[in-house]
Design a protein around this motif. Structure first.
Motif, PDB file in Angstrom:
ATOM      1  N   SER A 122       3.439 -20.911   0.913  1.00 31.61           N
ATOM      2  CA  SER A 122       3.119 -19.922   1.950  1.00 31.61           C
ATOM      3  C   SER A 122       3.689 -18.554   1.599  1.00 31.61           C
ATOM      4  O   SER A 122       3.023 -17.527   1.810  1.00 31.61           O
ATOM      5  N   ILE A 123       4.897 -18.513   1.072  1.00 29.91           N
ATOM      6  CA  ILE A 123       5.494 -17.217   0.790  1.00 29.91           C
ATOM      7  C   ILE A 123       4.767 -16.507  -0.350  1.00 29.91           C
ATOM      8  O   ILE A 123       4.689 -15.270  -0.379  1.00 29.91           O
ATOM      9  N   GLY A 124       4.188 -17.289  -1.269  1.00 28.36           N
ATOM     10  CA  GLY A 124       3.395 -16.655  -2.326  1.00 28.36           C
ATOM     11  C   GLY A 124       2.180 -15.950  -1.752  1.00 28.36           C
ATOM     12  O   GLY A 124       1.854 -14.820  -2.145  1.00 28.36           O
ATOM     13  N   LEU A 125       1.510 -16.602  -0.790  1.00 33.23           N
ATOM     14  CA  LEU A 125       0.344 -16.007  -0.150  1.00 33.23           C
ATOM     15  C   LEU A 125       0.718 -14.793   0.689  1.00 33.23           C
ATOM     16  O   LEU A 125       0.049 -13.749   0.645  1.00 33.23           O
ATOM     17  N   VAL A 126       1.811 -14.914   1.431  1.00 33.27           N
ATOM     18  CA  VAL A 126       2.239 -13.810   2.294  1.00 33.27           C
ATOM     19  C   VAL A 126       2.654 -12.599   1.449  1.00 33.27           C
ATOM     20  O   VAL A 126       2.374 -11.445   1.806  1.00 33.27           O
ATOM     21  N   ARG A 127       3.286 -12.799   0.348  1.00 28.38           N
ATOM     22  CA  ARG A 127       3.695 -11.693  -0.516  1.00 28.38           C
ATOM     23  C   ARG A 127       2.474 -10.973  -1.094  1.00 28.38           C
ATOM     24  O   ARG A 127       2.442  -9.730  -1.161  1.00 28.38           O
ATOM     25  N   SER A 128       1.503 -11.744  -1.544  1.00 29.30           N
ATOM     26  CA  SER A 128       0.295 -11.100  -2.090  1.00 29.30           C
ATOM     27  C   SER A 128      -0.437 -10.300  -1.011  1.00 29.30           C
ATOM     28  O   SER A 128      -0.940  -9.191  -1.271  1.00 29.30           O
ATOM     29  N   GLN A 129      -0.487 -10.820   0.212  1.00 31.84           N
ATOM     30  CA  GLN A 129      -1.106 -10.084   1.319  1.00 31.84           C
ATOM     31  C   GLN A 129      -0.322  -8.813   1.642  1.00 31.84           C
ATOM     32  O   GLN A 129      -0.911  -7.760   1.921  1.00 31.84           O
ATOM     33  N   HIS A 130       0.996  -8.905   1.607  1.00 33.26           N
ATOM     34  CA  HIS A 130       1.809  -7.730   1.910  1.00 33.26           C
ATOM     35  C   HIS A 130       1.633  -6.658   0.837  1.00 33.26           C
ATOM     36  O   HIS A 130       1.543  -5.450   1.158  1.00 33.26           O
ATOM     37  N   LEU A 136      -3.257  -0.582   0.358  1.00 34.80           N
ATOM     38  CA  LEU A 136      -4.242   0.050   1.238  1.00 34.80           C
ATOM     39  C   LEU A 136      -3.615   1.173   2.061  1.00 34.80           C
ATOM     40  O   LEU A 136      -4.311   2.113   2.469  1.00 34.80           O
ATOM     41  N   SER A 137      -2.319   1.066   2.327  1.00 30.55           N
ATOM     42  CA  SER A 137      -1.679   2.112   3.123  1.00 30.55           C
ATOM     43  C   SER A 137      -1.560   3.426   2.360  1.00 30.55           C
ATOM     44  O   SER A 137      -1.444   4.496   2.958  1.00 30.55           O
ATOM     45  N   LYS A 138      -1.610   3.366   1.039  1.00 31.99           N
ATOM     46  CA  LYS A 138      -1.477   4.581   0.249  1.00 31.99           C
ATOM     47  C   LYS A 138      -2.711   5.479   0.371  1.00 31.99           C
ATOM     48  O   LYS A 138      -2.608   6.706   0.284  1.00 31.99           O
ATOM     49  N   ASP A 139      -3.901   4.865   0.534  1.00 30.77           N
ATOM     50  CA  ASP A 139      -5.111   5.680   0.700  1.00 30.77           C
ATOM     51  C   ASP A 139      -5.553   5.782   2.155  1.00 30.77           C
ATOM     52  O   ASP A 139      -6.674   6.211   2.440  1.00 30.77           O
ATOM     53  N   GLY A 140      -4.658   5.313   3.058  1.00 31.96           N
ATOM     54  CA  GLY A 140      -4.931   5.471   4.487  1.00 31.96           C
ATOM     55  C   GLY A 140      -5.824   4.426   5.082  1.00 31.96           C
ATOM     56  O   GLY A 140      -6.217   4.541   6.253  1.00 31.96           O
ATOM     57  N   THR A 141      -6.145   3.374   4.332  1.00 30.91           N
ATOM     58  CA  THR A 141      -7.033   2.326   4.862  1.00 30.91           C
ATOM     59  C   THR A 141      -6.312   1.486   5.916  1.00 30.91           C
ATOM     60  O   THR A 141      -6.889   1.085   6.929  1.00 30.91           O
ATOM     61  N   SER A 142      -5.020   1.180   5.669  1.00 32.00           N
ATOM     62  CA  SER A 142      -4.231   0.403   6.639  1.00 32.00           C
ATOM     63  C   SER A 142      -3.258   1.328   7.349  1.00 32.00           C
ATOM     64  O   SER A 142      -2.760   2.304   6.763  1.00 32.00           O
ATOM     65  N   PRO A 144       0.293   2.290   9.662  1.00 31.60           N
ATOM     66  CA  PRO A 144       1.708   1.893   9.592  1.00 31.60           C
ATOM     67  C   PRO A 144       2.008   0.632  10.395  1.00 31.60           C
ATOM     68  O   PRO A 144       2.903  -0.142  10.035  1.00 31.60           O
ATOM     69  N   GLN A 145       1.267   0.428  11.483  1.00 31.44           N
ATOM     70  CA  GLN A 145       1.473  -0.794  12.265  1.00 31.44           C
ATOM     71  C   GLN A 145       1.113  -2.036  11.449  1.00 31.44           C
ATOM     72  O   GLN A 145       1.770  -3.080  11.548  1.00 31.44           O
ATOM     73  N   ASP A 146       0.032  -1.910  10.634  1.00 25.87           N
ATOM     74  CA  ASP A 146      -0.346  -3.035   9.778  1.00 25.87           C
ATOM     75  C   ASP A 146       0.746  -3.338   8.739  1.00 25.87           C
ATOM     76  O   ASP A 146       1.028  -4.505   8.438  1.00 25.87           O
ATOM     77  N   VAL A 147       1.354  -2.282   8.212  1.00 23.24           N
ATOM     78  CA  VAL A 147       2.426  -2.473   7.231  1.00 23.24           C
ATOM     79  C   VAL A 147       3.626  -3.162   7.876  1.00 23.24           C
ATOM     80  O   VAL A 147       4.220  -4.070   7.297  1.00 23.24           O
ATOM     81  N   ASP A 148       3.986  -2.727   9.100  1.00 18.16           N
ATOM     82  CA  ASP A 148       5.129  -3.350   9.781  1.00 18.16           C
ATOM     83  C   ASP A 148       4.857  -4.814  10.092  1.00 18.16           C
ATOM     84  O   ASP A 148       5.745  -5.675   9.922  1.00 18.16           O
ATOM     85  N   ALA A 149       3.658  -5.116  10.564  1.00 18.93           N
ATOM     86  CA  ALA A 149       3.327  -6.511  10.880  1.00 18.93           C
ATOM     87  C   ALA A 149       3.354  -7.373   9.622  1.00 18.93           C
ATOM     88  O   ALA A 149       3.841  -8.516   9.634  1.00 18.93           O
TER      89      ALA A 149
END
Length: 226
Positions: A122-130, A136-142, A144-149
């Motif tokens: 599970s942690i491997g999957l969660v890390r890849s998603q994070h 995506l946050s670098k180009d504004g797609t996601s 800040p709330q998505d990054v925190d979650a």
């Protein structure tokens, strides 16, 4: 009373009076003599010293006890599968004394290992998603709330992995306690259980072990010999 009889009585009275006065002076003189300090030297007891013997042999009672003595308790719950030593047997450090059958602990360890494997996956999957959310946050797609979650999900997965690993280590240690070994060289002085007996962690005494190679002797020495 005629004159001669009167003279006799008077003479007897004078004799008695003189005797009394003489006795009184004698007692007083004796008392004064006793009250006077004595000029005679005081009596002193004298002994001649002699050389004592070079060695004095004295038989004193004493007690012998081992330097080390321990009671070995069960450190896991289960049933005593087999005891390998008995009263009076000499054992070496690390020698197996008994084995305990703990099926529940073994089953719990298997479940904990399965949970640990799932947490690692599970942690491997969660890390890849994070990492994807951060990209995506670098180009504004996601947002800040998505990054925190995503960061919270990663922290929860890491905590689950740590907890599962600690549980595996704890149960593995309990499984290791199924084998009871001697902590030092010595002699079994007591066996308290039989095969098949239910044993409980910290409350069931299995053996009493005492060191016989190194003994202590306690002797009560009288003060005049100390």
């Amino acid at each position: 009373m005629n004159r001669s009889a009167f003279k006799g009585v008077l003479f007897a009275a004078l004799i008695a009076l003189g005797a009394g006065i003489a006795w009184r002076f004698s007692v007083q003189a004796h008392a004064e003599e006793r009250a006077q300090p004595s000029h005679r030297p005081a009596a002193v007891r004298v002994v001649t010293p002699s050389k004592a013997p070079e060695q004095v042999v004295v038989n004193l009672p004493g007690s012998v006890r081992p330097r080390e003595r321990v009671v070995l308790y069960a450190r896991t719950n289960g049933f005593l599968e087999h005891w390998k030593v008995d009263l009076g047997d000499r054992v070496k450090k690390g020698q197996v004394l008994a084995t305990i059958d703990a099926p529940e602990v073994v089953a719990n360890l298997a479940q904990a290992r399965a949970r640990l494997s799932q947490a690692k996956a599970s942690i491997g999957l969660v890390r890849s998603q994070h990492e994807r959310v951060l990209a995506l946050s670098k180009d504004g797609t996601s947002t800040p709330q998505d990054v925190d979650a995503s960061a919270l999900r990663l922290a929860a997965a890491e905590s689950e992995l740590t907890t599962a690993g600690a549980e595996v280590d704890r149960l593995a240690a309990l499984v290791g306690f199924q084998t009871v070994t001697a902590p030092f060289d010595g002699t079994i002085t007591r066996r308290s259980v039989e095969n098949g007996a239910l044993v409980t962690t910290g409350s069931t005494a299995l053996f009493e072990l005492a060191s016989t190679g190194d003994l202590l002797v306690d002797v009560a020495v009288p003060q005049w010999l100390a």
